[in-house]
Design an enzyme around this catalytic site. Structure first.
Site, mmCIF file in Angstrom:
data_model
loop_
_atom_site.group_PDB
_atom_site.id
_atom_site.type_symbol
_atom_site.label_atom_id
_atom_site.label_comp_id
_atom_site.label_asym_id
_atom_site.label_seq_id
_atom_site.Cartn_x
_atom_site.Cartn_y
_atom_site.Cartn_z
ATOM 1 C CG ASP A 23 -2.198 0.788 0.873
ATOM 2 O OD1 ASP A 23 -2.266 1.727 0.225
ATOM 3 O OD2 ASP A 23 -3.342 0.287 1.338
ATOM 4 C CG ASP A 24 -0.996 4.975 -0.172
ATOM 5 O OD1 ASP A 24 -0.579 4.791 -1.539
ATOM 6 O OD2 ASP A 24 -1.821 5.227 0.334
#
Length: 234
Positions: free
Chosen positions: A22-23
């Site tokens: 993810d980020d």
């Protein structure tokens, strides 16, 4: 696993190596009517000397849960490798609040889907109680000194039709493309700003300035930058 600073004040994130699905860093401050009611922004955040690998997400994401506001974020000396995008802004109708006074410099990017990515219709909501008239303010977003290689599309920048993203500045940016880039290199809607010494040439909504311009990066130091980390031992 990435980091998610939420509703933080005077915070420093530095010297991190993050591999994430993810980020790598997701900056948040609350979601829709709940974040608006709580009303606590994330502000005075320093991110520097970060190395990120995230093939499906951003190096640093601002939002999409930003309904308490995000202000005065300073990102510098960042390397991203095989990562979907660099600094991504995510928001939507119903979020309200703002993402403003964002300062980014000295990015080194290798193998990216997008260098710049802003999404005004990142539209998931916790429930149906959000106010669609609560529009976010996105303004004073600054990028400078960026070198990127093996890029599929330099920018995907989508504001809102009745709420354009304003004050975008990009300067001293060099982007080299993958062997098979997207046909439209800069895809821009409902944004306003300027560019200076940016290659390849940006979209018409980000006109090249006739004289060189350096996008802003604050010269002052935040109080958190003077805090010395202590090493403890048993």
């Amino acid at each position: 696993m990435g980091l998610t600073p939420t509703r933080v004040h005077k915070t420093r994130i530095e010297d991190c190596y993050i591999v994430s699905g993810d980020d790598c860093i997701a900056v948040k401050s609350g979601w829709d009517q709940y974040g608006i009611k709580f009303g606590m922004p994330t502000k005075h955040l320093v991110i520097r000397r970060l190395t990120c690998i995230s093939p499906k997400s951003a190096t640093v994401a601002l939002g999409s849960e930003m309904s308490g506001g995000i202000r005065d974020v300073r990102v510098e000396d960042v390397t991203a490798i095989n990562t979907e995008s660099s600094i991504r802004i995510k928001t939507a109708e119903g979020r309200g609040a703002y993402v403003k006074d964002i300062y980014v410099r000295r990015l080194t990017l290798k193998t990216m889907k997008y260098v710049f990515w802003m999404s005004g219709a990142y539209g998931s909501h916790p429930d149906e109680g959000f106010d669609p008239k609560a529009l976010p303010v996105i303004q004073n977003i600054n990028y400078r000194e960026v070198v990127a290689e093996n890029v599929t599309r330099p920018a995907q920048l989508d504001g809102l039709a009745n709420d354009p993203f304003k004050g975008i500045c990009m300067s001293n940016i060099s982007i080299s493309l993958t062997a098979k880039p997207k046909k439209v290199l800069w895809n821009c809607t409902d944004i306003e700003g300027i560019t200076s010494l940016v290659t390849p040439k940006a979209c018409d909504l980000l006109p090249e300035q006739p004289k060189p311009v350096d996008c802003a990066f604050p010269g002052d130091k935040l109080a958190i930058e003077g805090v010395k980390l202590m090493t403890c031992s048993a």
